[in-house]
Design a protein around this motif. Structure first.
Motif, mmCIF file in Angstrom:
data_model
loop_
_atom_site.group_PDB
_atom_site.id
_atom_site.type_symbol
_atom_site.label_atom_id
_atom_site.label_comp_id
_atom_site.label_asym_id
_atom_site.label_seq_id
_atom_site.Cartn_x
_atom_site.Cartn_y
_atom_site.Cartn_z
ATOM 1 N N PHE A 135 -81.613 -37.793 -2.156
ATOM 2 C CA PHE A 135 -80.279 -38.309 -2.059
ATOM 3 C C PHE A 135 -79.936 -39.573 -2.714
ATOM 4 C CE2 PHE A 135 -79.937 -33.951 -0.037
ATOM 5 C CZ PHE A 135 -80.480 -32.770 -0.805
ATOM 6 N N ASP A 136 -78.866 -39.507 -2.936
ATOM 7 C CA ASP A 136 -77.929 -40.875 -3.373
ATOM 8 C C ASP A 136 -75.985 -40.931 -2.328
ATOM 9 O OD1 ASP A 136 -76.912 -43.047 -3.876
ATOM 10 O OD2 ASP A 136 -75.926 -42.235 -6.324
ATOM 11 N N PRO A 137 -76.232 -40.843 -1.810
ATOM 12 C CA PRO A 137 -76.999 -42.093 -1.204
ATOM 13 C C PRO A 137 -78.181 -41.527 0.324
ATOM 14 C CG PRO A 137 -75.368 -42.338 0.832
ATOM 15 C CD PRO A 137 -74.981 -41.161 -0.835
ATOM 16 N N PRO A 138 -79.590 -42.310 0.051
ATOM 17 C CA PRO A 138 -80.379 -41.224 0.779
ATOM 18 C C PRO A 138 -79.844 -41.237 2.298
ATOM 19 C CG PRO A 138 -81.439 -43.638 0.462
ATOM 20 C CD PRO A 138 -79.887 -43.464 0.059
ATOM 21 N N PHE A 139 -80.585 -39.583 2.600
ATOM 22 C CA PHE A 139 -79.813 -39.478 4.043
ATOM 23 C C PHE A 139 -78.002 -38.911 3.589
ATOM 24 C CE2 PHE A 139 -83.932 -41.027 4.114
ATOM 25 C CZ PHE A 139 -85.098 -39.905 4.895
ATOM 26 N N PRO A 140 -77.199 -38.729 3.728
ATOM 27 C CA PRO A 140 -76.202 -38.872 2.864
ATOM 28 C C PRO A 140 -75.562 -38.289 4.574
ATOM 29 C CG PRO A 140 -77.055 -36.842 1.562
ATOM 30 C CD PRO A 140 -77.981 -37.981 2.185
ATOM 31 N N ASN A 141 -75.701 -37.022 5.328
ATOM 32 C CA ASN A 141 -75.614 -37.091 6.213
ATOM 33 C C ASN A 141 -75.096 -37.836 7.290
ATOM 34 O OD1 ASN A 141 -74.470 -34.379 7.952
ATOM 35 N ND2 ASN A 141 -75.643 -35.114 9.411
ATOM 36 N N HIS A 142 -76.400 -38.225 7.217
ATOM 37 C CA HIS A 142 -76.286 -39.684 8.627
ATOM 38 C C HIS A 142 -75.995 -40.913 7.919
ATOM 39 C CE1 HIS A 142 -80.384 -37.573 10.201
ATOM 40 N NE2 HIS A 142 -80.516 -38.387 11.136
ATOM 41 N N TYR A 143 -75.741 -40.873 7.337
ATOM 42 C CA TYR A 143 -74.652 -42.555 6.861
ATOM 43 C C TYR A 143 -73.500 -41.797 7.222
ATOM 44 C CZ TYR A 143 -73.346 -46.133 4.031
ATOM 45 O OH TYR A 143 -72.704 -47.204 2.985
ATOM 46 N N LEU A 144 -72.854 -40.109 6.295
ATOM 47 C CA LEU A 144 -71.525 -40.439 6.560
ATOM 48 C C LEU A 144 -71.256 -39.970 7.809
ATOM 49 C CD1 LEU A 144 -71.668 -38.550 2.987
ATOM 50 C CD2 LEU A 144 -70.103 -40.837 3.578
ATOM 51 N N MET A 145 -72.136 -39.734 8.585
ATOM 52 C CA MET A 145 -70.731 -38.580 9.794
ATOM 53 C C MET A 145 -71.011 -40.455 11.230
ATOM 54 S SD MET A 145 -70.767 -35.828 10.668
ATOM 55 C CE MET A 145 -70.380 -34.976 9.955
ATOM 56 N N HIS A 146 -72.471 -41.128 11.035
ATOM 57 C CA HIS A 146 -72.513 -42.227 11.922
ATOM 58 C C HIS A 146 -71.611 -43.064 11.505
ATOM 59 C CE1 HIS A 146 -75.370 -40.011 13.640
ATOM 60 N NE2 HIS A 146 -76.638 -39.784 12.938
ATOM 61 N N GLY A 147 -71.262 -43.242 9.927
ATOM 62 C CA GLY A 147 -70.579 -44.457 9.459
ATOM 63 C C GLY A 147 -68.912 -44.259 10.291
ATOM 64 N N SER A 148 -68.852 -42.783 10.429
ATOM 65 C CA SER A 148 -67.471 -42.516 10.821
ATOM 66 C C SER A 148 -67.166 -41.829 12.459
ATOM 67 C CB SER A 148 -67.050 -41.035 9.952
ATOM 68 O OG SER A 148 -66.652 -40.993 8.920
ATOM 69 N N GLY A 149 -68.970 -42.576 13.035
ATOM 70 C CA GLY A 149 -68.523 -42.294 14.641
ATOM 71 C C GLY A 149 -68.637 -41.139 15.011
ATOM 72 N N LYS A 150 -69.262 -39.996 14.192
ATOM 73 C CA LYS A 150 -69.690 -39.292 14.501
ATOM 74 C C LYS A 150 -71.152 -39.317 14.837
ATOM 75 C CE LYS A 150 -65.399 -38.120 12.879
ATOM 76 N NZ LYS A 150 -64.645 -38.384 14.265
ATOM 77 N N PHE A 151 -71.763 -38.287 15.656
ATOM 78 C CA PHE A 151 -72.634 -37.948 16.453
ATOM 79 C C PHE A 151 -73.640 -36.764 15.714
ATOM 80 C CE2 PHE A 151 -70.467 -38.069 19.967
ATOM 81 C CZ PHE A 151 -70.017 -38.930 20.586
ATOM 82 N N GLY A 152 -74.878 -36.392 15.949
ATOM 83 C CA GLY A 152 -76.133 -35.321 15.248
ATOM 84 C C GLY A 152 -76.669 -34.924 16.630
ATOM 85 N N LEU A 153 -77.052 -33.425 16.639
ATOM 86 C CA LEU A 153 -77.745 -32.673 17.138
ATOM 87 C C LEU A 153 -78.941 -32.070 16.435
ATOM 88 C CD1 LEU A 153 -75.036 -31.170 19.936
ATOM 89 C CD2 LEU A 153 -76.552 -32.964 20.149
ATOM 90 N N ALA A 154 -80.048 -32.408 16.825
ATOM 91 C CA ALA A 154 -80.982 -32.117 15.621
ATOM 92 C C ALA A 154 -81.922 -30.976 16.440
ATOM 93 C CB ALA A 154 -81.703 -33.159 15.331
ATOM 94 N N SER A 155 -82.438 -29.874 16.439
ATOM 95 C CA SER A 155 -83.792 -28.854 16.500
ATOM 96 C C SER A 155 -83.345 -28.390 18.215
ATOM 97 C CB SER A 155 -85.246 -30.409 17.519
ATOM 98 O OG SER A 155 -85.782 -30.261 16.551
#
Ligand code: 23J
Ligand code: MN
Length: 258
Positions: free
Chosen positions: A202-222
Motif C-alpha cells: 500500500f501507499d504508504p506501506p502499512f498505512p494503519n501503523h503509519y497513521l495510528m502511531h503518527g497520531s500517538g495511538k496504539f495497536g493490539l494484535a493477535s
C-alpha cells in the motif's frame, strides 16, 4: 471504597459482569508476522527451564524466556513507527497507565472477511456502526472482529501465497478517521498485525501503523474471543510490560463485559 469500585467487585462476584480473555496462548508455536525477506522478522517465543523442584532448585519451578516485542498477542506503542518517533511518551514505559483502560467498540466484519480475506474496513462501514451504536467515544479501543483467531492452523491464520499474506485490515481512510476525528486509544485486531496482510504494497506501506502511531495511538494484535463481546458496552484492559524504550510488548488483554 468508592461506590463504583464496590459495585464493580459486587457485579464481578455475582456474575453480572464477566471477564473475557482476549489473549492467545504464548508458546514457541505462536504464529509470527511474515515480513518480506529483506527485513528482519520478529523472533519466535523461546522458553527454557531453570529448575523444576530438582537439583537446580529443589523447592521451585521457573523458566527463562526470550521473545520479540511483537510476538503473539501484543501491544504496539507510537515509537514502533517512524511517524511516531518524536512524539512525547511514545514508548511502552512512558505511556500513562490511564490509557491502559478504555471502552470497546467492536466492529464485526467477519462476514466480509470470510468472503474476501483481503477485505479492508471502510469509513462507510464505521459510520454504519455509529448509526447503530452511537459515536465512537474519545479514548475507545476499536476492535475489529474478523473471526480470524478461529483459524487454528497457522497456515490458514497467516494465509500466505507466493505474493505474501492475505488477511483483512483497514483502509487508510478508516485509520485516519479513527485516529484524527475520533481520538481513539487505538485499534485491536485478531490478525497477526494491525495492518492488512497485503499492506506492504500500500501507499504508504502499512498505512494503519503509519497513521495510528503518527497520531500517538496504539495497536493490539493477535486478539481472540472478540465474538464474546457486545458491539458496545465492554471495557478493555491492556497494559504492556514496562520495557524501557520498548516499542511494544506481549501482554494479557481482557475485557470486562455485562
Ligand atoms: C513491522 C513492520 C510491519 C508490520 C509490523 C511490524 C506489525 O504488524 C507489528 O507487529 O507491529 S505490519
Ligand atoms: Mn506489533
Amino acid at each position: 471504597m468508592s461506590k463504583v469500585l464496590a459495585q464493580l467487585l459486587e457485579e464481578l462476584g455475582s456474575g453480572r459482569l464477566r471477564v473475557v480473555d482476549l489473549t492467545q496462548p504464548l508458546s514457541p508455536q505462536t504464529p509470527l508476522l511474515p515480513l518480506p525477506p529483506q527485513f528482519n522478522n520478529t523472533p519466535a517465543f523461546k522458553i527454557w527451564e531453570l529448575s523444576h523442584y530438582d537439583e537446580r532448585g529443589p523447592a521451585w519451578y521457573w523458566n527463562g524466556f526470550e521473545t520479540g516485542e511483537h510476538t503473539g498477542t501484543h501491544f504496539d506503542a507510537p515509537i514502533h513507527w517512524v511517524s511516531g518517533k518524536d512524539l512525547p511518551d511514545n514508548s511502552v514505559d512512558r505511556i500513562s497507565p490511564r490509557k491502559f483502560i478504555g471502552p470497546a467498540c467492536v466492529i464485526d466484519i467477519s462476514v466480509e472477511a470470510a468472503r474476501d480475506p483481503n477485505y479492508l474496513l471502510t469509513p462507510e462501514r464505521i459510520r454504519r456502526w455509529e448509526d447503530e451504536h452511537g459515536r465512537i467515544p474519545v479514548g475507545a479501543w476499536v476492535l475489529l472482529r474478523t473471526d480470524w483467531s478461529k483459524r487454528k492452523d497457522p497456515k490458514d491464520y497467516i494465509n500466505a501465497t507466493e505474493n505474501g499474506p492475505h488477511t483483512p485490515g483497514l483502509t487508510k481512510e478508516s485509520s485516519a478517521l479513527l485516529a484524527q476525528e475520533r481520538d481513539v486509544l487505538g485499534i485491536g485486531v485478531e490478525t497477526v498485525g494491525t495492518d492488512a496482510g497485503q499492506a506492504f504494497t500500500f501507499d504508504p506501506p502499512f498505512p494503519n501503523h503509519y497513521l495510528m502511531h503518527g497520531s500517538g495511538k496504539f495497536g493490539l494484535a493477535s486478539l481472540c474471543n472478540l465474538d464474546q463481546l457486545p458491539a458496545a458496552g465492554a471495557v478493555v484492559v491492556a497494559a504492556p510490560l514496562k520495557i524501557v524504550g520498548g516499542s511494544g510488548s506481549p501482554l494479557r488483554v481482557f475485557a470486562v463485559t455485562p
